[in-house]
Design an enzyme around this catalytic site. Structure first.
Site, PDB file in Angstrom:
ATOM      1  N   THR A 247       0.814  -1.209   0.000  1.00 33.62           N
ATOM      2  CA  THR A 247       0.000   0.000   0.000  1.00 33.62           C
ATOM      3  C   THR A 247       0.851   1.264   0.000  1.00 33.62           C
ATOM      4  O   THR A 247       1.885   1.318   0.646  1.00 33.62           O
ATOM      5  CB  THR A 247      -0.891  -0.020   1.255  1.00 33.62           C
ATOM      6  OG1 THR A 247      -1.751  -1.145   1.189  1.00 33.62           O
ATOM      7  CG2 THR A 247      -1.710   1.238   1.372  1.00 33.62           C
ATOM      8  N   ARG A 275     -13.406  -8.160  -1.556  1.00 36.56           N
ATOM      9  CA  ARG A 275     -12.838  -7.763  -0.270  1.00 36.56           C
ATOM     10  C   ARG A 275     -12.383  -6.311  -0.320  1.00 36.56           C
ATOM     11  O   ARG A 275     -11.780  -5.854  -1.284  1.00 36.56           O
ATOM     12  CB  ARG A 275     -11.641  -8.665   0.070  1.00 36.56           C
ATOM     13  CG  ARG A 275     -10.934  -8.331   1.386  1.00 36.56           C
ATOM     14  CD  ARG A 275      -9.714  -7.457   1.200  1.00 36.56           C
ATOM     15  NE  ARG A 275      -8.954  -7.245   2.450  1.00 36.56           N
ATOM     16  CZ  ARG A 275      -7.879  -6.497   2.558  1.00 36.56           C
ATOM     17  NH1 ARG A 275      -7.409  -5.876   1.501  1.00 36.56           N
ATOM     18  NH2 ARG A 275      -7.260  -6.370   3.730  1.00 36.56           N
ATOM     19  N   ASP A 278      -8.588  -1.491   4.572  1.00 34.45           N
ATOM     20  CA  ASP A 278      -8.681  -0.226   5.302  1.00 34.45           C
ATOM     21  C   ASP A 278      -8.396   0.995   4.442  1.00 34.45           C
ATOM     22  O   ASP A 278      -8.803   2.114   4.779  1.00 34.45           O
ATOM     23  CB  ASP A 278      -7.714  -0.230   6.488  1.00 34.45           C
ATOM     24  CG  ASP A 278      -6.245  -0.281   6.046  1.00 34.45           C
ATOM     25  OD1 ASP A 278      -5.910  -1.193   5.271  1.00 34.45           O
ATOM     26  OD2 ASP A 278      -5.459   0.578   6.460  1.00 34.45           O
ATOM     27  N   THR A 298      -0.707   1.612   6.542  1.00 28.31           N
ATOM     28  CA  THR A 298      -0.416   0.444   5.722  1.00 28.31           C
ATOM     29  C   THR A 298      -0.193  -0.747   6.638  1.00 28.31           C
ATOM     30  O   THR A 298       0.507  -0.641   7.644  1.00 28.31           O
ATOM     31  CB  THR A 298       0.832   0.666   4.842  1.00 28.31           C
ATOM     32  OG1 THR A 298       1.230  -0.581   4.255  1.00 28.31           O
ATOM     33  CG2 THR A 298       2.005   1.221   5.645  1.00 28.31           C
TER      34      THR A 298
END
Length: 387
Positions: A247, A275, A278, A298
């Protein structure tokens, strides 16, 4: 006491509890990030030490980026070419944001510009280098937040947007919503003129190999898709010591003293289709409030959602009177691991105080100071995991 987030004049207030600390700091002057001095074109490697648990990593920071948290890059097995590529990727992202700040652009434009560069770099798990889902597709997530009024935008599960972070900004600025998902988000981005791509644009050999390895590991362990060793962004990877990162994100402080944060990801390798982690969830992967912090996270996405990671950092600063380093350390190192996940965060306050605590073995990140210096950290010796 720390000023509450709803005040628009927080910069004019100096509270006694911060007097000793701020007296020793150099005040951040974000506009200096745009100076034409030669120092703005140099890249500095941070020495091995960092601020330490609950202490800032750096001060007078106007922009910071991360390239994911997870297993650490091993200096003994990382080639000079790979090291240069990772440092260049972070540096290029910082320079893109610096150019925005230099011409008087705001923090939102700066974090978008930085994240777009990382999305276009296949080294990172966002945009071009996104990991594969269990059905060998790509579903990307991103979010952005403006600290002046807590406006936010996000997209989840997009499959044809070249730069999801730009789609997230469009959601913030052109709709009355915060989060658009799936086909609706793709269509919205296309209608508003964002470049679109086919799924093969995101394909890279490295990510394909990771998917095959994750599926083999899952078969051997007789586990369901999406389970297995957590990697950058919380994904299932081939082995515990895999050295890929994930990320991406950015935080910025502009010349008008406004904060902003942005995060983008391809998610976790071998994840179930549909899915959402966050990264597109405001308060989990991304948060910005001028009175407290700009933060991009992350790590293990499900845990960061359950722990409301970035919003909790802000709340600890606002209601608990902790500074940015203390709050970020408490959340990332003390609280989230108790929920079963690790990771990291880049966190920047309105005075340019910056920290990047992480409970994972490693995290890739870099930052730009007000005088134009760029510092990158990719090895554990440069950024040891907090304990």
């Amino acid at each position: 006491m720390r000023l509450r987030s709803h005040s628009r004049i927080w910069l004019g207030t100096v509270f006694a509890a911060a007097t000793v600390l701020t007296a020793s700091l150099t005040t951040a002057v974000p506009s200096s990030a745009g100076s034409s001095s030669t120092s703005s074109h140099k890249t500095f490697v941070r020495p091995a030490e960092r601020g330490g648990p609950g202490r800032p990593d750096a001060r007078d920071v106007v922009l910071a980026v991360h390239g994911g948290a997870g297993t650490a890059l091993d200096p003994d097995t990382t080639s000079p070419q790979q090291e240069r590529a990772y440092r260049k990727g972070l540096t290029d992202a910082l320079r893109a944001g610096q150019r925005v700040l230099r011409r008087g652009g705001d923090s939102v434009a700066a974090v978008e510009a930085s994240v777009r560069v990382l999305e276009d770099n296949e080294l990172f798990n966002a945009g071009k280098g996104a990991v594969f889902t269990a059905d060998a597709g790509h579903e990307l997530d991103a979010s952005i937040m403006r600290g002046s009024d807590q406006a936010a935008g996000a997209v989840a599960g997009v499959r044809s947007v070249r730069n999801p972070i730009s789609a997230a900004r469009l959601v913030m600025e052109k709709t009355r919503h915060v989060l658009l998902a799936g086909e609706g988000a793709d269509d919205f981005a296309a209608r508003n003129g964002l470049p679109t791509v086919t799924q093969d644009y995101y394909w890279t050999q490295k990510r394909w190999d990771q998917l095959m390895a994750a599926k083999e590991k899952a078969r051997n362990a007789k586990s369901a898709p999406g389970e297995g060793t957590r990697g950058p962004g919380g994904g299932a990877t081939a082995s515990d010591d895999e050295q890929t990162k994930g990320t991406v994100g950015a935080v910025a402080l502009d010349g008008r003293h406004n904060l902003a944060a942005a995060t983008s990801t391809g998610g976790m390798t071998n994840k179930m289709p549909g899915r959402v982690g966050d990264s597109p969830i405001i308060g989990a992967g991304t948060y910005a409030n001028n009175g407290t912090v700009a933060a991009s996270a992350t790590g293990h996405g499900e845990v960061f959602i359950r722990g409301a990671a970035t919003a909790t950092i802000s709340h600890l600063m606002e209601y608990g009177d902790l500074d940015v380093a203390q709050a970020a350390y408490r959340v990332l190192v003390k609280q989230l691991p108790q929920l079963g996940g690790d990771g990291g965060v880049i966190a920047l306050d309105g005075e340019g105080v910056f920290d990047a605590p992480h409970s994972s073995p490693g995290m890739l990140y870099g930052y730009l100071t007000g005088d134009g210096k760029i510092i990158t950290k990719i090895f554990p010796s440069e950024s040891p995991a907090n304990e």
